[in-house]
Design a protein around this motif. Structure first.
Motif, PDB file in Angstrom:
ATOM      1  N   LYS A 165       0.850  -1.182   0.000  1.00  0.00           N
ATOM      2  CA  LYS A 165       0.000   0.000   0.000  1.00  0.00           C
ATOM      3  C   LYS A 165       0.887   1.234   0.000  1.00  0.00           C
ATOM      4  N   ALA A 166       0.668   2.115  -0.970  1.00  0.00           N
ATOM      5  CA  ALA A 166       1.447   3.346  -1.065  1.00  0.00           C
ATOM      6  C   ALA A 166       1.002   4.315   0.027  1.00  0.00           C
ATOM      7  N   VAL A 167       1.977   4.932   0.678  1.00  0.00           N
ATOM      8  CA  VAL A 167       1.701   5.893   1.748  1.00  0.00           C
ATOM      9  C   VAL A 167       2.402   7.199   1.399  1.00  0.00           C
ATOM     10  N   GLY A 168       1.742   8.302   1.676  1.00  0.00           N
ATOM     11  CA  GLY A 168       2.342   9.602   1.392  1.00  0.00           C
ATOM     12  C   GLY A 168       2.444   9.828  -0.102  1.00  0.00           C
ATOM     13  N   ASN A 169       3.609  10.235  -0.556  1.00  0.00           N
ATOM     14  CA  ASN A 169       3.789  10.497  -1.994  1.00  0.00           C
ATOM     15  C   ASN A 169       4.475   9.335  -2.706  1.00  0.00           C
ATOM     16  N   ALA A 170       4.414   8.146  -2.141  1.00  0.00           N
ATOM     17  CA  ALA A 170       4.997   6.961  -2.777  1.00  0.00           C
ATOM     18  C   ALA A 170       4.201   6.615  -4.033  1.00  0.00           C
ATOM     19  N   PRO A 171       4.882   6.139  -5.071  1.00  0.00           N
ATOM     20  CA  PRO A 171       4.160   5.781  -6.296  1.00  0.00           C
ATOM     21  C   PRO A 171       3.236   4.582  -6.067  1.00  0.00           C
ATOM     22  N   ILE A 172       2.106   4.607  -6.743  1.00  0.00           N
ATOM     23  CA  ILE A 172       1.134   3.522  -6.628  1.00  0.00           C
ATOM     24  C   ILE A 172       1.539   2.416  -7.601  1.00  0.00           C
ATOM     25  N   MET A 173       1.521   1.181  -7.126  1.00  0.00           N
ATOM     26  CA  MET A 173       1.892   0.045  -7.956  1.00  0.00           C
ATOM     27  C   MET A 173       0.684  -0.430  -8.764  1.00  0.00           C
TER      28      MET A 173
END
Length: 104
Positions: A43-51
């Motif tokens: 699960k992407a959190v913050g500004n992490a890229p979405i898979m």
């Protein structure tokens, strides 16, 4: 009173009793690779890229370091890029923990 050194035949008897069959079987079972899989959700959190895909099956006997390397490969990140991983948004596991231990 001085002790006399043990004869070579006595030493081999001691070694054979130390390496009993149950101990050898336990070591062999430990060395065998566990083929079971664990479903992991990213699960992407913050500004992490979405898979593209969130759920993956990962071999339970893998170290968490393998999960980190997999994520870097999937995201196209270099090893110098910062990657922070958490389990249940609570704690960051050590890279040498096994996936099976973290799943429990």
């Amino acid at each position: 009173m001085s002790q006399t050194p043990a004869a070579p035949s006595e030493i081999s008897d001691v070694r054979s009793s130390i390496h009993s069959q149950p101990a050898i079987e336990a070591l062999d079972a430990y060395k065998r690779r566990d083929g079971s899989k664990v479903v992991v959700r990213f699960k992407a959190v913050g500004n992490a890229p979405i898979m593209k895909q969130n759920f993956y099956k990962i071999t339970a006997s893998n170290r968490f370091q393998a999960v980190i390397q997999f994520l870097r490969k999937e995201l196209g990140w270099k090893s110098s890029d910062a990657l922070f991983t958490y389990i249940n948004l609570a704690f960051s596991p050590a890279p040498d923990d096994t996936v099976a231990n973290l799943y429990k």
